[in-house]
Design an enzyme around this catalytic site. Sequence first.
Site, mmCIF file in Angstrom:
data_model
loop_
_atom_site.group_PDB
_atom_site.id
_atom_site.type_symbol
_atom_site.label_atom_id
_atom_site.label_comp_id
_atom_site.label_asym_id
_atom_site.label_seq_id
_atom_site.Cartn_x
_atom_site.Cartn_y
_atom_site.Cartn_z
ATOM 1 N N HIS A 67 35.792 36.811 48.937
ATOM 2 C CA HIS A 67 36.707 37.646 48.515
ATOM 3 C C HIS A 67 37.558 37.669 49.974
ATOM 4 C CE1 HIS A 67 39.658 40.112 46.773
ATOM 5 N NE2 HIS A 67 39.731 40.687 48.018
ATOM 6 N N ARG A 79 37.282 27.409 32.267
ATOM 7 C CA ARG A 79 37.460 26.591 33.377
ATOM 8 C C ARG A 79 36.370 25.559 34.022
ATOM 9 N NH1 ARG A 79 36.351 30.684 38.720
ATOM 10 N NH2 ARG A 79 36.894 28.945 40.062
ATOM 11 N N ARG A 80 36.607 24.991 34.855
ATOM 12 C CA ARG A 80 35.513 23.831 35.503
ATOM 13 C C ARG A 80 35.045 22.955 34.557
ATOM 14 N NH1 ARG A 80 32.703 28.690 37.592
ATOM 15 N NH2 ARG A 80 33.458 29.136 39.746
ATOM 16 N N HIS A 132 45.366 32.737 37.620
ATOM 17 C CA HIS A 132 45.348 33.631 38.639
ATOM 18 C C HIS A 132 45.261 33.257 40.247
ATOM 19 C CE1 HIS A 132 44.387 37.420 41.152
ATOM 20 N NE2 HIS A 132 43.162 36.872 41.396
ATOM 21 N N PHE A 133 44.554 32.314 40.273
ATOM 22 C CA PHE A 133 44.229 31.940 41.905
ATOM 23 C C PHE A 133 45.317 30.777 42.171
ATOM 24 C CE2 PHE A 133 40.410 29.165 40.560
ATOM 25 C CZ PHE A 133 41.037 28.083 40.667
ATOM 26 N N HIS A 134 46.095 30.240 41.203
ATOM 27 C CA HIS A 134 47.194 29.374 41.437
ATOM 28 C C HIS A 134 48.369 30.132 41.738
ATOM 29 C CE1 HIS A 134 44.626 25.898 40.471
ATOM 30 N NE2 HIS A 134 45.492 25.218 41.211
ATOM 31 N N TYR A 172 41.780 37.187 51.156
ATOM 32 C CA TYR A 172 42.754 38.088 51.833
ATOM 33 C C TYR A 172 43.230 37.497 53.407
ATOM 34 C CZ TYR A 172 42.555 41.699 48.262
ATOM 35 O OH TYR A 172 42.762 42.304 47.206
HETATM 36 FE FE1 HAS Z 1 42.015 37.596 43.088
HETATM 37 C C1 HAS Z 1 39.611 35.851 41.507
HETATM 38 C C2 HAS Z 1 40.884 40.443 42.108
HETATM 39 C C3 HAS Z 1 44.404 39.028 44.889
HETATM 40 C C4 HAS Z 1 42.575 34.629 45.006
HETATM 41 N N1 HAS Z 1 41.223 35.464 43.241
HETATM 42 C C5 HAS Z 1 40.358 35.128 42.460
HETATM 43 C C6 HAS Z 1 39.909 33.811 42.808
HETATM 44 C C7 HAS Z 1 40.672 33.553 43.729
HETATM 45 C C8 HAS Z 1 41.690 34.562 44.140
HETATM 46 C C9 HAS Z 1 40.841 32.130 44.471
HETATM 47 O O1 HAS Z 1 38.180 41.567 40.707
HETATM 48 C C10 HAS Z 1 38.834 32.965 42.115
HETATM 49 C C11 HAS Z 1 37.716 32.682 42.904
HETATM 50 C C12 HAS Z 1 36.895 31.668 42.170
HETATM 51 O O2 HAS Z 1 36.790 30.229 42.305
HETATM 52 O O3 HAS Z 1 35.946 32.021 41.310
HETATM 53 N N2 HAS Z 1 42.539 39.674 43.365
HETATM 54 C C13 HAS Z 1 41.953 40.720 42.912
HETATM 55 C C14 HAS Z 1 42.775 41.656 42.951
HETATM 56 C C15 HAS Z 1 43.933 41.369 43.794
HETATM 57 C C16 HAS Z 1 43.564 40.026 43.869
HETATM 58 C C17 HAS Z 1 42.250 43.247 42.602
HETATM 59 N N3 HAS Z 1 43.195 37.011 44.403
HETATM 60 C C18 HAS Z 1 44.203 37.809 45.308
HETATM 61 C C19 HAS Z 1 45.087 37.283 46.172
HETATM 62 C C20 HAS Z 1 44.377 35.759 46.419
HETATM 63 C C21 HAS Z 1 43.472 35.712 45.467
HETATM 64 C C22 HAS Z 1 46.005 37.924 46.982
HETATM 65 C C23 HAS Z 1 44.549 34.850 47.041
HETATM 66 C C24 HAS Z 1 45.721 34.912 48.185
HETATM 67 N N4 HAS Z 1 40.579 38.069 42.064
HETATM 68 C C25 HAS Z 1 40.100 39.303 41.593
HETATM 69 C C26 HAS Z 1 38.859 39.413 40.824
HETATM 70 C C27 HAS Z 1 38.416 38.098 40.726
HETATM 71 C C28 HAS Z 1 39.503 37.294 41.617
HETATM 72 C C29 HAS Z 1 38.103 40.553 40.308
HETATM 73 C C30 HAS Z 1 37.082 37.535 40.037
HETATM 74 C C31 HAS Z 1 37.536 37.072 38.642
HETATM 75 C C32 HAS Z 1 36.061 36.453 38.164
HETATM 76 O O4 HAS Z 1 35.823 36.807 36.839
HETATM 77 O O5 HAS Z 1 35.852 35.348 38.469
HETATM 78 C C33 HAS Z 1 44.788 42.352 44.389
HETATM 79 O O6 HAS Z 1 44.660 42.149 46.207
HETATM 80 C C34 HAS Z 1 46.091 42.232 44.011
HETATM 81 C C35 HAS Z 1 46.914 43.102 44.791
HETATM 82 C C36 HAS Z 1 48.491 42.948 44.642
HETATM 83 C C37 HAS Z 1 49.404 43.552 44.200
HETATM 84 C C38 HAS Z 1 50.707 42.978 44.230
HETATM 85 C C39 HAS Z 1 51.933 43.482 45.291
HETATM 86 C C40 HAS Z 1 52.988 42.590 45.150
HETATM 87 C C41 HAS Z 1 53.842 42.300 46.490
HETATM 88 C C42 HAS Z 1 54.942 41.686 46.218
HETATM 89 C C43 HAS Z 1 56.431 42.381 46.597
HETATM 90 C C44 HAS Z 1 57.339 42.058 45.902
HETATM 91 C C45 HAS Z 1 58.682 42.243 46.349
HETATM 92 C C46 HAS Z 1 59.881 41.782 45.542
HETATM 93 C C47 HAS Z 1 59.002 43.041 47.344
HETATM 94 C C48 HAS Z 1 49.327 44.853 43.664
HETATM 95 C C49 HAS Z 1 53.146 42.611 47.780
HETATM 96 C C50 HAS Z 1 60.753 41.120 46.054
HETATM 97 C C51 HAS Z 1 61.806 40.879 45.219
HETATM 98 C C52 HAS Z 1 62.857 40.098 45.641
HETATM 99 C C53 HAS Z 1 63.997 40.061 44.640
HETATM 100 C C54 HAS Z 1 62.977 39.149 46.703
HETATM 101 CU CU CU Z 2 38.127 38.812 45.259
#
Ligand code: HAS
Ligand code: CU
Length: 541
Positions: free
Chosen positions: A217, A431-432, A368-370, A221
């Site tokens: 995890h 998946r996989r 999600h991860f893509h 980040y």
């Molecule tokens: Fe995730 C699984 C929970 C964020 C990557 N995640 C994965 C896997 C990957 C991954 C690779 O709780 C799969 C691993 C595998 O192979 O099994 N993830 C989260 C949570 C967040 C989160 C709570 N993940 C990420 C990020 C990743 C990433 C970042 C890669 C870089 N994830 C999980 C969970 C799993 C999981 C479970 C396991 C699931 C399972 O069953 O296997 C949080 O950090 C997300 C918080 C983000 C936000 C968004 C904030 C938005 C922002 C944009 C601002 C936009 C603006 C608009 C200013 C709340 C900062 C601009 C507008 C204009 C007009 C220009």
């Molecule tokens: Cu995670």
Amino acid sequence: MEQQRAENRLVLAYLYVALVSVFIGTFFGLLQVTSRAGFFQTPPWFDYYRMLTAHGVLLALVFTTLFISGLSTYATYRSIERPRRSLALGWTGWWMMTTGTVLAALEILAGNASVLYTFYAPLKASPWFYVGAALLIVGTWAVLLDVLLAIAYFRRTHPGERIPLPVFMVAANYLMWFLATIGVAIEVLFQLIPWSFGWVPGIDVQLSRTLFWYFGHPLVYFWLLGAYLIWYGVVPKILGVPFFSDALTRVAFILFIILSLPVGVHHQFTDPGISHIWKELQTGFTLMVVIPSLMTAFALFATFEQAAAKQGRHGFIGIVAALPWSNPTFLGSALGMILFIFGGFGGIVNASYSLDVLTHNTMWIVGHFHITVGGPVALTLIAATYTLIPALTGRRFTSEGLARAQIWLWFIGLSIMSFAMHTAGLLGAPRREAALAYGGNAIAAQWVPWTMLAAVGGIIVYASVICYLIAFVQMVFGGERGETRFEFADPDLYAEKTPAILDRLGLWTAAAVLLVIIAYAGPITEHFHYHIYLAPGMRTW
Ligand code: HAS
Ligand code: CU
């Protein structure tokens, strides 16, 4: 001048290995998404899982790690100038990571390591694959040491001053990463390597998974904070405004140091052998680590608002219209931010323990991860190269139209692919899995249109990679000589001085260790109370 050129060569060396991995890794991605949709059959001498492993390792592990190491080295060297700086640590890290990559890649391509990028036991790869992985991971420690030495030098020469913000962000990321890599280093060095060489009869699978996700995890980040370095640091410079808030940025990064680690069990919600109490505790920490990303969303929009106000533009539409959409580095970052709104949403769904039962091990996770790694992270980093590489080579990149086309194609293709994957996952597609026909089963038939749509999205992303390849060749070999600047924003001269406690990296690292103990002492102690079965390992390919 000569010293800066030598530093630039080091940074470029990191970026080049990272980008070559992108070109190879995305090609395997194209083959996967199209073979899964049934457009062609993978030959038996180069099967689906071999490609999938190469794709995942080269993109998720190699591209990100080497790129962020190069970018972080650049941010550190440019923010803390130092006469007669030794590049020995930087090059040591590069050699270790590159050797590790080559070793692991050769084993995968030779068909000796089709264990996917998570290398779960009891799937057993050739020992050299794990040795390669260990070199890749341990090589990053040299980068951390280099950053810490620069900080020590800064503290000596600038007593009472705060560490420059870009270096603070880099150091926070690498300290968090260092604590995380201890877990995977233990797994690889003490479990996987002895077991795959045959020195021990079996492996404790549950422990190896827990160690992996303790690292896995924070790993995601580590990638994200590489993109945040650009969003917080470089985007304001492009917009012509100072850092939005030094203190807020430091608080967000401190929250990442302390909260990125005690959450790995959210990848193991469905694993037996971990009581639900620890799963619930880590659900709570996971929801807390969402906060610094919400703070980031706030800080970014506030930055946009400041930039627009300088042009006398107000209101949502006015602000959006005032942004420099024609600048490729900005465009890629902004589209990455938009993708992250959806990526973050999906993450919160996964984190919600009970909802994860619906999404776990389905194509939803792949979606999600893509949309996270491929979206905010890869798109931002690739967009950054349009100014970073010319700045390092002393050239000017003039094909901005091509760069914009590349970025839009990536954004559109990735949105389509990821949306289709999320939907297929909700319909139950696993998946996989190489093949999804399941003997013509009616439920499996529902996945077909979404798998096809994902392939269409994947082909568009690959078209974007081809554009990038052309742009990359132009950047490296063509282009006129000239000056390009890739700079970090200036401090806000009118801001209050940031409290000293927000500069105490050691203190926050210690807090992170404490939270790790709170989150993991329970599950690990519990684990050793059960009878431990050792798995001999298997090769399913
Ligand atoms: Fe995730 C699984 C929970 C964020 C990557 N995640 C994965 C896997 C990957 C991954 C690779 O709780 C799969 C691993 C595998 O192979 O099994 N993830 C989260 C949570 C967040 C989160 C709570 N993940 C990420 C990020 C990743 C990433 C970042 C890669 C870089 N994830 C999980 C969970 C799993 C999981 C479970 C396991 C699931 C399972 O069953 O296997 C949080 O950090 C997300 C918080 C983000 C936000 C968004 C904030 C938005 C922002 C944009 C601002 C936009 C603006 C608009 C200013 C709340 C900062 C601009 C507008 C204009 C007009 C220009
Ligand atoms: Cu995670």
